[in-house]
Design a protein around this motif. Structure first.
Motif, short mmCIF file in Angstrom:
data_model
loop_
_atom_site.label_atom_id
_atom_site.label_comp_id
_atom_site.label_asym_id
_atom_site.label_seq_id
_atom_site.Cartn_x
_atom_site.Cartn_y
_atom_site.Cartn_z
N ALA A 94 -10.10 3.46 2.05
CA ALA A 94 -9.50 4.72 1.61
C ALA A 94 -10.21 5.89 2.29
O ALA A 94 -10.96 6.63 1.66
CB ALA A 94 -9.59 4.84 0.10
N ARG B 223 -2.57 1.26 -4.09
CA ARG B 223 -3.53 1.51 -3.02
C ARG B 223 -4.90 1.74 -3.64
O ARG B 223 -5.03 1.94 -4.85
CB ARG B 223 -3.11 2.68 -2.15
N SER B 224 -5.90 1.72 -2.78
CA SER B 224 -7.28 1.81 -3.23
C SER B 224 -7.87 3.17 -2.91
O SER B 224 -7.54 3.79 -1.90
CB SER B 224 -8.11 0.71 -2.54
N GLU C 74 1.21 3.33 -7.60
CA GLU C 74 1.98 4.39 -6.96
C GLU C 74 3.40 4.54 -7.52
O GLU C 74 4.14 5.42 -7.11
CB GLU C 74 2.04 4.15 -5.46
N SER D 218 -7.26 0.82 6.35
CA SER D 218 -6.51 1.78 5.54
C SER D 218 -5.01 1.47 5.58
O SER D 218 -4.29 1.69 4.59
CB SER D 218 -6.76 3.21 6.02
N LYS E 206 0.82 -1.21 0.00
CA LYS E 206 0.00 0.00 0.00
C LYS E 206 0.85 1.26 0.00
O LYS E 206 0.52 2.27 -0.61
CB LYS E 206 -0.93 -0.03 1.21
N THR E 207 1.99 1.21 0.67
CA THR E 207 2.84 2.39 0.79
C THR E 207 3.65 2.66 -0.47
O THR E 207 3.82 3.82 -0.87
CB THR E 207 3.81 2.23 1.98
N GLY F 29 -4.42 -1.07 3.04
CA GLY F 29 -4.87 -0.72 1.70
C GLY F 29 -6.24 -1.21 1.31
O GLY F 29 -6.61 -1.16 0.13
#
Length: 231
Positions: A93, A21-22, A44, A87, A16-17, A90
């Motif tokens: 949001a 991500r969503s 990303e 969150s 996610k980072t 991910g």
């Protein structure tokens, strides 16, 4: 089991980072490409590793003054904790309301103008056929109700919603710092798939054929008719 769970959470956090991500879609400014409550997955790696291209659908942070302040929503401690965890990995949001999603029309140095006699938008003097993704009111042929001519500043992009007559995009912020252009540093990533609902699943293309004939800014003769986006 505890070790597996911790590793799974860590991997999800890293993905996610740094990778994807969503986000969910809160408005109709990108119809019919995206509709309210669609969930999208964002790459990303764009633009830091993979460069931006004209036609990309990108999520970016509010460059300043584009969005109204979202009201605080009261949540129970349990709900807040669950949302925070989702969150983190991910799966939720909660900051979607703090971001915008639009299509990249102009890159640094590009001259973007609208509209010609056919109601088309032009980039570096080349008219675009955007019928593949632009939504217009019935009977309307102009892809923008606002006439404009700008040159995108270095390090910025010109963005517009696909629902052209219902999108508060670069055109509506030309009186702000940046002249409506958005700093590329504000880009979170490129949206590449609709992940939810299942009935809406599909890839999000950037329609390279629409921009194929657009020359690089360096190959275009200087045109005093356009104003720099930062002015």
């Amino acid at each position: 089991m505890a070790i597996i769970f911790v590793v799974a959470v860590l991997v999800s956090f890293l993905i996610k980072t740094f990778l994807i991500r969503s986000f969910f879609i809160p408005s109709g400014s990108m119809e019919n490409t995206l509709v309210v409550d669609d969930r999208i997955i964002v790459n990303e790696l764009v633009p830091d590793v993979v460069g931006l291209e004209r036609g990309d659908v990108v999520v970016f942070q509010d460059p300043g003054g584009w969005l109204d302040s979202a009201p605080e929503i009261e949540q129970s401690p349990v709900t807040a904790a669950v949302e925070w965890f989702l969150s983190l990995v991910g799966l939720a949001a909660p900051d979607s309301d703090d971001h915008l999603i639009k299509r990249v029309i102009g890159l640094p140095g590009d001259t973007v103008e609208c509209c010609n006699a056919l109601g088309q938008l032009s980039v570096n003097g080349v008219p675009l056929d955007e019928s593949a993704y632009v939504k217009l009111p019935v009977g309307e042929s102009r892809v923008s109700q606002i006439d404009f001519s700008v040159t995108v500043p270095e390090g910025s992009m010109w963005v517009m919603g696909d629902n052209r007559w219902n999108s508060q995009d670069s055109r509506y912020h030309m009186d702000m710092p940046g002249g409506g252009s958005v700093p590329i540093d504000d880009v979170v990533g490129r949206a590449f798939v609709i992940s939810w609902p299942v009935s809406r699943w599909g890839w999000l293309g950037n329609y390279p054929e629409v921009f194929d004939g657009v020359p690089d800014p360096a190959d275009v003769p200087a045109d005093s008719g356009a104003t720099t986006g930062g002015e």
